[in-house]
Enzyme design. Structure first.
Site, PDB file in Angstrom:
ATOM      1  N   ASP A   1      27.895 -42.752  31.698  1.00 21.83           N
ATOM      2  CA  ASP A   1      27.278 -43.177  32.961  1.00 21.83           C
ATOM      3  C   ASP A   1      27.628 -44.641  33.261  1.00 21.83           C
ATOM      4  OD1 ASP A   1      25.873 -42.750  35.298  1.00 21.83           O
ATOM      5  OD2 ASP A   1      23.921 -43.228  34.428  1.00 21.83           O
TER       6      ASP A   1
ATOM      7  N   PHE B   1      15.156 -43.094  35.733  1.00 18.64           N
ATOM      8  CA  PHE B   1      14.363 -42.466  34.675  1.00 18.64           C
ATOM      9  C   PHE B   1      13.311 -43.404  34.087  1.00 18.64           C
ATOM     10  CE2 PHE B   1      18.514 -40.489  34.757  1.00 18.64           C
ATOM     11  CZ  PHE B   1      18.213 -39.141  34.735  1.00 18.64           C
ATOM     12  N   SER B   2      13.234 -44.633  34.622  1.00 18.50           N
ATOM     13  CA  SER B   2      12.404 -45.602  33.901  1.00 18.50           C
ATOM     14  C   SER B   2      11.844 -46.708  34.784  1.00 18.50           C
ATOM     15  CB  SER B   2      13.259 -46.257  32.823  1.00 18.50           C
ATOM     16  OG  SER B   2      14.273 -47.016  33.450  1.00 18.50           O
TER      17      SER B   2
HETATM   18  N1  LIG Z   1      17.879 -56.061  29.433  1.00 17.25           N
HETATM   19  C1  LIG Z   1      17.788 -56.194  30.751  1.00 17.25           C
HETATM   20  N2  LIG Z   1      17.846 -57.414  31.330  1.00 17.25           N
HETATM   21  C2  LIG Z   1      17.766 -57.544  32.678  1.00 17.25           C
HETATM   22  N3  LIG Z   1      17.606 -56.515  33.535  1.00 17.25           N
HETATM   23  C3  LIG Z   1      17.534 -55.275  33.018  1.00 17.25           C
HETATM   24  C4  LIG Z   1      17.610 -55.042  31.601  1.00 17.25           C
HETATM   25  N4  LIG Z   1      17.504 -53.710  31.369  1.00 17.25           N
HETATM   26  C5  LIG Z   1      17.366 -53.137  32.576  1.00 17.25           C
HETATM   27  N5  LIG Z   1      17.383 -54.057  33.572  1.00 17.25           N
HETATM   28  C6  LIG Z   1      17.273 -53.797  35.015  1.00 17.25           C
HETATM   29  O1  LIG Z   1      16.643 -52.534  35.209  1.00 17.25           O
HETATM   30  C7  LIG Z   1      17.516 -51.607  35.900  1.00 17.25           C
HETATM   31  C8  LIG Z   1      17.269 -50.189  35.406  1.00 17.25           C
HETATM   32  O2  LIG Z   1      17.566 -50.075  34.006  1.00 17.25           O
HETATM   33  P1  LIG Z   1      18.285 -48.792  33.392  1.00 17.25           P
HETATM   34  O3  LIG Z   1      19.611 -48.574  34.082  1.00 17.25           O
HETATM   35  O4  LIG Z   1      18.316 -48.933  31.907  1.00 17.25           O
HETATM   36  O5  LIG Z   1      17.275 -47.650  33.820  1.00 17.25           O
HETATM   37  P2  LIG Z   1      17.552 -46.100  34.109  1.00 17.25           P
HETATM   38  O6  LIG Z   1      16.243 -45.477  34.444  1.00 17.25           O
HETATM   39  O7  LIG Z   1      18.292 -45.503  32.960  1.00 17.25           O
HETATM   40  O8  LIG Z   1      18.452 -46.211  35.393  1.00 17.25           O
HETATM   41  P3  LIG Z   1      19.534 -45.224  36.042  1.00 17.25           P
HETATM   42  O9  LIG Z   1      19.581 -43.995  35.224  1.00 17.25           O
HETATM   43  O10 LIG Z   1      19.030 -45.046  37.443  1.00 17.25           O
HETATM   44  O11 LIG Z   1      20.826 -46.006  35.977  1.00 17.25           O
HETATM   45  C9  LIG Z   1      18.920 -52.155  35.657  1.00 17.25           C
HETATM   46  O12 LIG Z   1      19.846 -51.800  36.668  1.00 17.25           O
HETATM   47  C10 LIG Z   1      18.679 -53.679  35.627  1.00 17.25           C
HETATM   48  O13 LIG Z   1      18.624 -54.199  36.954  1.00 17.25           O
END
Ligand SMILES: Nc1ncnc2c1ncn2[C@@H]1O[C@H](COP(=O)(O)OP(=O)(O)OP(=O)(O)O)[C@@H](O)[C@H]1O
Length: 292
Positions: free
Chosen positions: A148, A31-32
């Site tokens: 999750d 999502f990001s």
């Molecule tokens: N604070 C942080 N420090 C280091 N790496 C980070 C941090 N936040 C996010 N990441 C990296 O970015 C990736 C994606 O972040 P996040 O899981 O928050 O996104 P998402 O879009 O919600 O992902 P999903 O829903 O696919 O799990 C993480 O798996 C990690 O590798």
């Protein structure tokens, strides 16, 4: 928080009157986009998570993620450094500023071990597990569930202290489902927000009259423990082969044989965690049938 933002030409941004330099892209989630930025004033590194909100509902979900980070001040839950929403071409983007955790996710640590043909010693597994349990307990004690939990959503500090992150799927732990329509809504939401190979059985086929609670996280916790022990999730292969995860979660989890490096006690723990949630799930189904 989240009042001001400007994007300057030299690759810097301003959030809450504080300036940050863009350093590099870090990762991409479902999502990001996540970038590494450096605070101009404090010289610290941060992870900037940018979520494109397609509609009002998406904006609300991002707002909830921000509020969940703010709600907890706990050594095993990732804190919030700042946030803002920016509007572009009728769409909004949520910018969530988080402390940067250099070692990355638990999953990346497990992948490296697998690549080296190594494994995670049991003492280390138990230490990480204890931290995850502590973060989850703090959430459950306040009436919330993570929904999750998976190795990519756990960050590890250099001393192996785990931090629960990606709080975008969190909601009240007790969801009372009354009727088919509500059941379908919860099921569709789970299909989008709870990763399939870590998703609890009761979220695959939501009963029309039931209660979903924080036991969904205990199921995922069992899957995370399994991943630490065997360097892959219990349903990763099922999913990768295109077989039905919904069906697989109805049966006892299989422990790879020969079972290397883990004591019978540890393997028993993973089976117990999952059988507790599976039997609770089956019991709640029976209650549903009885009450109809
Ligand atoms: N604070 C942080 N420090 C280091 N790496 C980070 C941090 N936040 C996010 N990441 C990296 O970015 C990736 C994606 O972040 P996040 O899981 O928050 O996104 P998402 O879009 O919600 O992902 P999903 O829903 O696919 O799990 C993480 O798996 C990690 O590798």
């Amino acid at each position: 928080m989240g009042q001001t933002l400007c994007i300057c030409s030299r690759g810097s941004i301003t959030i809450d009157n504080k300036r940050y330099y863009f350093i590099q892209k870090l990762d991409e989630g479902g999502f990001s986009y996540v970038d590494l930025v450096e605070g101009v004033q404090d010289g610290r590194f941060y992870a900037l998570k940018r979520i494109l909100c397609h509609d009002r509902e998406g904006r609300q979900e991002a707002q909830t993620e921000v509020e969940m980070h703010r709600l907890f001040s706990h050594p095993n839950i990732l804190g919030l450094a700042g946030h803002t929403f920016i509007e572009r071409g009728g769409k909004s983007e949520a910018w969530i500023l988080l402390p940067y955790v250099q070692k990355g996710s638990l999953w990346s640590v497990l992948e490296k071990l697998r690549d080296k043909g190594s494994f995670m010693p049991e003492r280390r597994i138990l230490k990480v597990l204890q931290g995850i349990c502590s973060g989850l307990k703090a959430m459950h004690d306040r009436g919330y569930a993570h929904r999750d939990l998976k190795p990519t959503n756990v960050l590890l500090e250099v001393d192996d202290r785990p931090l629960l992150m990606d709080l975008g799927s969190m909601n009240r732990s007790r969801m009372e489902v009354k009727g088919t329509r509500e059941a379908m809504t919860v099921q569709d939401w789970a299909a989008q927000r709870c990763t399939i190979s870590y998703r609890a059985p009761e979220l695959f086929n939501v009963e029309s009259h039931c209660v979903i609670d924080d036991r969904t996280d205990i199921w995922s916790l069992g899957c995370v423990l399994y991943s630490m022990m065997f360097l892959e999730g219990p349903y990763d292969m099922v999913f990768q082969k295109g077989d039905s995860v919904a069906l697989a979660v109805q049966n006892p989890v299989t422990i790879p044989q020969p079972c290397r490096s883990v004591s019978p006690l540890a393997s028993q723990l993973v089976v117990t965690l999952q059988s507790i949630t599976l039997s609770a799930f089956k019991a709640s189904r029976l209650e549903c049938i009885d009450s109809k």
